[in-house]
Design a protein around this motif. Structure first.
Motif, PDB file in Angstrom:
ATOM      1  N   GLU A 122       0.863  -1.083  -0.034  1.00  0.00           N
ATOM      2  CA  GLU A 122      -0.068  -0.008  -0.070  1.00  0.00           C
ATOM      3  C   GLU A 122       0.821   1.191  -0.084  1.00  0.00           C
ATOM      4  O   GLU A 122       1.768   1.405   0.524  1.00  0.00           O
ATOM      5  CB  GLU A 122      -0.636  -0.161   1.181  1.00  0.00           C
ATOM      6  N   LEU A 123       0.383   2.164  -0.709  1.00  0.00           N
ATOM      7  CA  LEU A 123       1.376   3.479  -0.945  1.00  0.00           C
ATOM      8  C   LEU A 123       0.248   4.574  -0.283  1.00  0.00           C
ATOM      9  O   LEU A 123      -0.666   4.984  -1.088  1.00  0.00           O
ATOM     10  CB  LEU A 123       1.818   3.662  -2.277  1.00  0.00           C
ATOM     11  N   VAL A 124       0.697   5.375   0.537  1.00  0.00           N
ATOM     12  CA  VAL A 124      -0.014   6.359   1.040  1.00  0.00           C
ATOM     13  C   VAL A 124       0.725   7.771   0.551  1.00  0.00           C
ATOM     14  O   VAL A 124       1.714   8.107   1.265  1.00  0.00           O
ATOM     15  CB  VAL A 124      -0.325   6.349   2.809  1.00  0.00           C
ATOM     16  N   VAL A 125       0.056   8.568  -0.157  1.00  0.00           N
ATOM     17  CA  VAL A 125       0.661   9.742  -0.692  1.00  0.00           C
ATOM     18  C   VAL A 125      -0.011  10.819   0.394  1.00  0.00           C
ATOM     19  O   VAL A 125      -1.315  11.109   0.403  1.00  0.00           O
ATOM     20  CB  VAL A 125       0.130  10.145  -2.041  1.00  0.00           C
ATOM     21  N   ALA A 126       1.188  11.522   1.126  1.00  0.00           N
ATOM     22  CA  ALA A 126       0.724  12.075   2.250  1.00  0.00           C
ATOM     23  C   ALA A 126       0.988  13.812   2.133  1.00  0.00           C
ATOM     24  O   ALA A 126       2.188  13.981   1.666  1.00  0.00           O
ATOM     25  CB  ALA A 126       1.435  11.677   3.468  1.00  0.00           C
ATOM     26  N   ILE A 127      -0.098  14.558   1.963  1.00  0.00           N
ATOM     27  CA  ILE A 127       0.131  15.913   1.637  1.00  0.00           C
ATOM     28  C   ILE A 127       0.530  16.836   3.193  1.00  0.00           C
ATOM     29  O   ILE A 127      -0.244  16.579   3.894  1.00  0.00           O
ATOM     30  CB  ILE A 127      -0.895  16.558   0.972  1.00  0.00           C
TER      31      ILE A 127
ATOM     32  N   ARG B 232      -3.603   5.627  -1.570  1.00  0.00           N
ATOM     33  CA  ARG B 232      -4.355   6.288  -0.838  1.00  0.00           C
ATOM     34  C   ARG B 232      -3.675   7.509  -0.418  1.00  0.00           C
ATOM     35  O   ARG B 232      -2.749   7.652  -0.454  1.00  0.00           O
ATOM     36  CB  ARG B 232      -4.583   5.534   0.399  1.00  0.00           C
ATOM     37  N   ILE B 233      -4.851   8.697  -0.634  1.00  0.00           N
ATOM     38  CA  ILE B 233      -4.301  10.066  -0.460  1.00  0.00           C
ATOM     39  C   ILE B 233      -4.644  10.516   0.833  1.00  0.00           C
ATOM     40  O   ILE B 233      -5.784  10.471   1.265  1.00  0.00           O
ATOM     41  CB  ILE B 233      -4.660  10.840  -1.626  1.00  0.00           C
ATOM     42  N   ASP B 234      -3.695  11.145   1.433  1.00  0.00           N
ATOM     43  CA  ASP B 234      -4.018  11.557   2.839  1.00  0.00           C
ATOM     44  C   ASP B 234      -3.441  13.226   3.015  1.00  0.00           C
ATOM     45  O   ASP B 234      -2.539  13.398   2.348  1.00  0.00           O
ATOM     46  CB  ASP B 234      -3.738  10.468   3.910  1.00  0.00           C
ATOM     47  N   THR B 235      -3.406  13.599   4.224  1.00  0.00           N
ATOM     48  CA  THR B 235      -2.715  14.909   4.422  1.00  0.00           C
ATOM     49  C   THR B 235      -2.260  14.514   6.037  1.00  0.00           C
ATOM     50  O   THR B 235      -2.545  13.891   6.726  1.00  0.00           O
ATOM     51  CB  THR B 235      -3.691  16.056   4.579  1.00  0.00           C
ATOM     52  N   PHE B 236      -1.298  15.433   6.331  1.00  0.00           N
ATOM     53  CA  PHE B 236      -0.598  15.424   7.817  1.00  0.00           C
ATOM     54  C   PHE B 236      -0.067  16.802   8.258  1.00  0.00           C
ATOM     55  O   PHE B 236       0.350  17.600   7.261  1.00  0.00           O
ATOM     56  CB  PHE B 236       0.411  14.137   7.793  1.00  0.00           C
ATOM     57  N   ASN B 237      -0.157  16.927   9.315  1.00  0.00           N
ATOM     58  CA  ASN B 237       0.367  17.877  10.013  1.00  0.00           C
ATOM     59  C   ASN B 237       1.907  17.707  11.113  1.00  0.00           C
ATOM     60  O   ASN B 237       1.977  16.170  11.321  1.00  0.00           O
ATOM     61  CB  ASN B 237      -0.662  18.213  11.016  1.00  0.00           C
TER      62      ASN B 237
END
Ligand code: PNS
Length: 192
Positions: free
Chosen positions: A32-37, A67-72
């Motif tokens: 699984e690859l999580v693309v994290a903005i 899967r696309i997600d965001t992070f802080n």
């Protein structure tokens, strides 16, 4: 295929064909690859996080293990929270290496269990960066082939005045050239 989750973090402002190329390559290697903005970037972005999320989701809709997600905050903390075992980053040229090495070693210091894996995008994208795409588009220049069509369209919508200005100026230059040619043709005829 490697068992486990990998994270591909970045600003993606905007996503380029180089990013997409790397996502496609990464999706073949990891389960699984999580693309994290990154959400809390200091830079003032051209596209909001919601816009980037939407673009990346549309671009990767056919890749079932992406899967696309965001992070802080700290990337390694987000990576741990989703049980990622690996950080994926792209290296285009030697000039990327120093920054990437520094970041990989800092991330290793922060979280020794996370490995960074570097992959190279196709060489035809080796000069493509989000920063240059923004610069060209802001001046109304063509970005076809550098970014996916959805992104090209979004850039046009956002920068419509720049494109109009650019097209108007190009038109002016062509008109000047035409009238200069007419004058010199007349002069040549007179001489003959
Ligand atoms: O696409 P970019 O802008 O080169 O991506 C840089 C990014 C988002 C991967 C990096 O700045 C990052 O991970 N920022 C989150 C804060 C963090 O963890 N900093 C320490 C990394 S050494």
């Amino acid at each position: 295929m490697n068992k486990g989750i990998a994270i591909y973090p970045g600003s993606f402002d905007p996503p380029t064909n180089g990013h997409l190329d790397l996502i496609q390559r990464g999706s073949k290697i990891f389960e699984e690859l999580v693309v994290a903005i990154l959400r809390n970037s200091e830079k003032s972005p051209m596209f909001s996080v919601a816009e980037r999320l939407e673009m990346l989701r549309a671009l990767t809709a056919d890749l079932k293990n992406v899967r696309i997600d965001t992070f802080n905050g700290l990337m390694v903390e987000y990576a741990k929270s989703i049980d990622a075992i690996c950080i994926l980053r792209g290296i285009r040229a030697i000039s990327d290496y120093e920054y990437e090495l520094q970041m990989a070693l800092m991330n290793r210091k922060l979280e020794p269990t996370l490995e960074t894996v570097f992959m190279m995008p196709a060489d035809k994208y080796s000069y493509v960066s989000s920063r240059l795409v923004r610069e060209v588009a802001q001046a109304g220049g063509p970005v076809k082939g550098l970014v996916p069509e959805v992104v090209e369209q979004k850039l046009r919508e956002k920068l419509e005045p720049a494109y109009k200005f650019h097209d108007a100026n190009i038109g002016e230059a062509a008109a000047d050239e035409k009238s200069n040619k007419k004058t010199s043709d007349k002069k040549r005829k007179k001489k003959a």
